[in-house]
Scaffold this motif. Structure first.
Motif, PDB file in Angstrom:
ATOM      1  N   MET A  77       0.803  -1.093  -0.016  1.00 43.61           N
ATOM      2  CA  MET A  77       0.019   0.196   0.055  1.00 43.61           C
ATOM      3  C   MET A  77       0.887   1.250   0.108  1.00 43.61           C
ATOM      4  O   MET A  77       0.648   2.113  -0.664  1.00 43.61           O
ATOM      5  CB  MET A  77      -0.852   0.124   1.373  1.00 43.61           C
ATOM      6  N   ALA A  78       1.758   1.434   0.837  1.00 42.32           N
ATOM      7  CA  ALA A  78       2.755   2.612   0.936  1.00 42.32           C
ATOM      8  C   ALA A  78       3.449   2.661  -0.182  1.00 42.32           C
ATOM      9  O   ALA A  78       3.842   3.805  -0.858  1.00 42.32           O
ATOM     10  CB  ALA A  78       3.811   2.453   2.046  1.00 42.32           C
ATOM     11  N   ALA A  79       4.051   1.676  -1.167  1.00 45.44           N
ATOM     12  CA  ALA A  79       4.692   1.699  -2.150  1.00 45.44           C
ATOM     13  C   ALA A  79       3.880   2.318  -3.195  1.00 45.44           C
ATOM     14  O   ALA A  79       4.408   2.845  -4.321  1.00 45.44           O
ATOM     15  CB  ALA A  79       5.183   0.344  -2.334  1.00 45.44           C
ATOM     16  N   ALA A  80       2.518   2.414  -3.230  1.00 47.91           N
ATOM     17  CA  ALA A  80       1.557   2.567  -4.445  1.00 47.91           C
ATOM     18  C   ALA A  80       1.271   3.929  -4.090  1.00 47.91           C
ATOM     19  O   ALA A  80       0.529   4.459  -5.105  1.00 47.91           O
ATOM     20  CB  ALA A  80       0.359   1.373  -4.456  1.00 47.91           C
ATOM     21  N   LEU A  81       1.191   4.280  -3.101  1.00 49.82           N
ATOM     22  CA  LEU A  81       0.722   5.770  -2.727  1.00 49.82           C
ATOM     23  C   LEU A  81       1.838   6.592  -2.786  1.00 49.82           C
ATOM     24  O   LEU A  81       2.943   6.896  -2.246  1.00 49.82           O
ATOM     25  CB  LEU A  81       0.334   5.935  -1.256  1.00 49.82           C
ATOM     26  N   SER A  82       1.701   7.842  -3.813  1.00 47.24           N
ATOM     27  CA  SER A  82       2.768   8.900  -4.343  1.00 47.24           C
ATOM     28  C   SER A  82       2.681   9.823  -3.263  1.00 47.24           C
ATOM     29  O   SER A  82       3.960  10.190  -2.862  1.00 47.24           O
ATOM     30  CB  SER A  82       2.243   9.460  -5.226  1.00 47.24           C
ATOM     31  N   ASP A  83       1.703  10.336  -2.345  1.00 42.99           N
ATOM     32  CA  ASP A  83       1.942  11.201  -1.323  1.00 42.99           C
ATOM     33  C   ASP A  83       0.791  10.930  -0.440  1.00 42.99           C
ATOM     34  O   ASP A  83      -0.182  10.162  -0.429  1.00 42.99           O
ATOM     35  CB  ASP A  83       1.652  12.535  -1.875  1.00 42.99           C
ATOM     36  N   CYS A  84       0.982  11.499   0.867  1.00 43.66           N
ATOM     37  CA  CYS A  84      -0.159  11.371   1.887  1.00 43.66           C
ATOM     38  C   CYS A  84      -0.026  12.427   2.919  1.00 43.66           C
ATOM     39  O   CYS A  84       0.956  12.952   3.347  1.00 43.66           O
ATOM     40  CB  CYS A  84      -0.266   9.965   2.749  1.00 43.66           C
ATOM     41  N   HIS A  85      -1.200  13.093   3.014  1.00 39.02           N
ATOM     42  CA  HIS A  85      -1.052  14.403   4.099  1.00 39.02           C
ATOM     43  C   HIS A  85      -1.688  14.087   5.336  1.00 39.02           C
ATOM     44  O   HIS A  85      -1.548  14.801   6.261  1.00 39.02           O
ATOM     45  CB  HIS A  85      -1.692  15.480   3.452  1.00 39.02           C
ATOM     46  N   VAL A  86      -2.743  13.131   5.367  1.00 39.72           N
ATOM     47  CA  VAL A  86      -3.664  12.945   6.411  1.00 39.72           C
ATOM     48  C   VAL A  86      -3.848  11.236   6.470  1.00 39.72           C
ATOM     49  O   VAL A  86      -3.996  10.657   5.535  1.00 39.72           O
ATOM     50  CB  VAL A  86      -5.031  13.474   6.209  1.00 39.72           C
ATOM     51  N   LEU A  87      -3.606  10.494   7.476  1.00 42.74           N
ATOM     52  CA  LEU A  87      -3.680   9.405   7.833  1.00 42.74           C
ATOM     53  C   LEU A  87      -4.695   9.174   8.839  1.00 42.74           C
ATOM     54  O   LEU A  87      -4.435   9.543   9.840  1.00 42.74           O
ATOM     55  CB  LEU A  87      -2.412   8.653   8.357  1.00 42.74           C
ATOM     56  N   VAL A  88      -5.749   8.295   8.741  1.00 40.24           N
ATOM     57  CA  VAL A  88      -6.726   8.025   9.899  1.00 40.24           C
ATOM     58  C   VAL A  88      -6.643   6.537   9.891  1.00 40.24           C
ATOM     59  O   VAL A  88      -7.183   5.712   9.332  1.00 40.24           O
ATOM     60  CB  VAL A  88      -8.274   8.550   9.298  1.00 40.24           C
ATOM     61  N   ASN A  89      -6.140   6.352  11.066  1.00 46.83           N
ATOM     62  CA  ASN A  89      -6.064   4.922  11.540  1.00 46.83           C
ATOM     63  C   ASN A  89      -7.403   4.716  12.347  1.00 46.83           C
ATOM     64  O   ASN A  89      -7.353   4.907  13.620  1.00 46.83           O
ATOM     65  CB  ASN A  89      -4.920   4.750  12.593  1.00 46.83           C
ATOM     66  N   ASN A  90      -8.337   3.995  11.673  1.00 38.49           N
ATOM     67  CA  ASN A  90      -9.610   3.588  11.993  1.00 38.49           C
ATOM     68  C   ASN A  90      -9.701   1.880  12.113  1.00 38.49           C
ATOM     69  O   ASN A  90     -10.555   1.445  12.993  1.00 38.49           O
ATOM     70  CB  ASN A  90     -10.626   4.148  11.112  1.00 38.49           C
TER      71      ASN A  90
END
Length: 259
Positions: A77-90
């Protein structure tokens, strides 16, 4: 002027609080990445979000298959994601309501692996992107059980206490980094699956916590808290939001109307 939309990834997004949060953040203008194990549910939610987009955009929501208990799945998942500004650990949940004397260690292991180690795996994998974005935000969905024990809930209470401890420790460790850390701790929330999963599909037991409660929280109520926290000015950190229905004073203290 070109408006750059921030990206928010929500774990456990296939139902309940996760799904409600994905829809709410999309409405707030975020690109949302819906992450969970049940791909069919995610795809349906993506279509719902796309249909509700006032600009008719079809690229504002994507689905990612994710099992937070699998390091391989998290890494992909992390490798496929180009950027991330908000992470909601739900992603998380409860299993059983047995006292400690009758507790099943396998249930406790499963709760810990999802609620605690799952939070660790995903956060660790995405922190470099959150920091690189210059204004990252981690929102950890815990529970009032993370702060107030109740009888029969020891396994869940222990797991959520651990999640809250991680939340507070991260804030200390990342104080010099451009990342905000927020905990949202809901009380009694009536969703389609939380209680049903806890009681392994027994609907009579699953319905009991809500009996006589006139207005339990909804998933949308919790999503509203998440949206408020992540849309504050970047220099403002909301440390923790405790949210419960008006008729609840503690996990074990709820006003119920007799039937």
């Amino acid at each position: 002027m070109v408006v750059v939309r921030k990206t928010a990834l929500i774990t456990g997004a296939s139902s309940g609080i996760g799904a409600a949060t994905a829809k709410r953040l999309a409405a707030e203008g975020f690109n949302v990445v819906l992450a969970a194990r049940r791909r069919d549910r995610l795809e349906n939610l993506v279509k719902e979000i796309q249909a509700a987009d006032p600009a008719g955009r079809t690229d504002g929501a994507v689905a990612v298959t994710l099992d937070v208990t699998s390091q391989e799945s998290v890494d992909a998942m992390a490798a496929a994601l180009s950027d991330c500004h908000v992470l909601v650990n739900n992603a998380g949940g409860a299993l059983g309501l047995e006292p400690v004397a009758k507790a099943d260690p396998a249930d406790w292991q499963a709760m810990y692996d999802t609620n605690v180690l799952g939070l660790l795996r995903v956060t660790k994998a995405l922190l470099p992107k959150l920091i690189a974005g210059g204004a990252g935000h981690v929102v950890n969905i815990t529970s009032l059980a993370a702060h107030v024990p109740y009888e029969g809930g020891a396994g869940y209470v222990a797991a959520k206490h651990a999640a809250a401890a991680i939340n507070d420790t991260m804030r200390l460790e990342l104080v010099d980094q451009p990342v905000r850390i927020t905990e949202v701790a809901p009380g009694l929330v009536q969703t389609e699956e939380f209680s049903l999963v806890r009681f392994r599909g027994d609907t009579s037991k699953a319905d009991k916590p809500y009996e006589g409660v006139p207005d339990p929280l909804t998933a949308d109520d919790v999503a509203d808290c998440v949206a408020w926290a992540v849309t504050r000015p970047e220099h403002v950190n909301i440390d923790r939001i405790d949210v419960q229905p008006r008729v609840q004073a503690a996990p074990y203290k709820i006003h119920r109307i007799p039937s």
